[in-house]
Design an enzyme around this catalytic site. Structure first.
Site, short mmCIF file in Angstrom:
data_model
loop_
_atom_site.label_atom_id
_atom_site.label_comp_id
_atom_site.label_asym_id
_atom_site.label_seq_id
_atom_site.Cartn_x
_atom_site.Cartn_y
_atom_site.Cartn_z
CB CYS A 10 36.12 44.13 46.16
SG CYS A 10 37.73 44.48 45.42
CB THR A 11 38.63 40.78 48.98
OG1 THR A 11 37.32 40.27 49.23
CG2 THR A 11 39.62 40.16 49.96
N GLY A 12 40.52 42.70 47.67
CA GLY A 12 41.90 43.10 47.39
C GLY A 12 42.06 44.36 46.56
CG ASN A 13 41.23 48.67 45.39
OD1 ASN A 13 42.09 49.54 45.44
ND2 ASN A 13 40.10 48.87 44.76
CB THR A 14 43.57 43.48 42.29
OG1 THR A 14 43.05 42.24 42.78
CG2 THR A 14 44.65 44.01 43.22
CB CYS A 15 39.06 41.61 40.59
SG CYS A 15 40.50 40.57 40.44
NE ARG A 16 35.08 40.77 44.28
CZ ARG A 16 34.83 40.20 45.45
NH1 ARG A 16 33.63 39.68 45.69
NH2 ARG A 16 35.76 40.13 46.38
CG ASP A 124 37.45 37.84 44.30
OD1 ASP A 124 37.82 38.24 43.18
OD2 ASP A 124 38.12 37.96 45.34
#
Length: 172
Positions: A10-16, A124
């Protein structure tokens, strides 16, 4: 038998992507397939070492998945993509960027929803209320379950005939 490696991005590797990673791990455990499939995650614009967002950790904990609380973000690398048998991304823009940056491995980079039989980006939830994280987790759970139906046969065929691999990855 070869271990099949799945990388969620994903984008930041903190959620999805950490939620998808945790959900697939849970499903693999229930299927008794943790020895056949390795799962990891990374982010296109990740700040290395960041914890999962508190909301993502909370939503996963409520689902009986506490492992995301120890997650630490990492930037996607060429080595991770090269080692992965299957790279599942959350948005078309993630897919386009990775396929451009890692053109030699473009054939194994898929939009998660497309791999699962759909066409939509996974939105996101970052910065939104907990309800958006819950909706995201519900969507990921559904998509990961559908993707698992393709991943398990891939794991079962691993090592038998590498020529069948692109057809399995690419669908019909």
């Amino acid at each position: 038998m070869k271990l099949v490696r799945v990388l969620f991005v994903c984008t930041g590797n903190t959620c999805r992507s950490p939620m998808a990673e945790a959900l697939l791990r849970q499903k693999l455990q229930k299927a008794g397939a943790t020895d056949r499939v390795s799962v990891s995650s990374a982010g296109i614009s990740a700040w290395a070492g960041q914890p999962a967002s508190p909301e993502a950790a909370s939503v996963m904990y409520r689902r009986g998945i506490p492992s995301i609380t120890s997650h630490r973000s990492r930037q996607v690398t060429a080595a991770q993509v090269a080692e992965a048998d299957l790279v599942l991304v959350m948005t078309r823009s993630h897919q386009e960027k990775l396929q451009k940056c890692f053109a030699d491995h473009a054939d194994r980079i898929f939009l998660l929803s497309e791999y699962a039989g759909g066409l939509e980006d996974v939105v996101d939830p970052i910065g939104g209320p907990i309800s958006e994280y819950q909706m995201c987790a519900d969507e990921l759970d559904h998509l990961v379950e559908a993707a698992l139906r393709k991943i398990l046969p891939l794991a079962g065929n691993a090592g038998k005939d590498d020529e069948t691999k692109p057809d399995i990855l690419g669908g019909e």
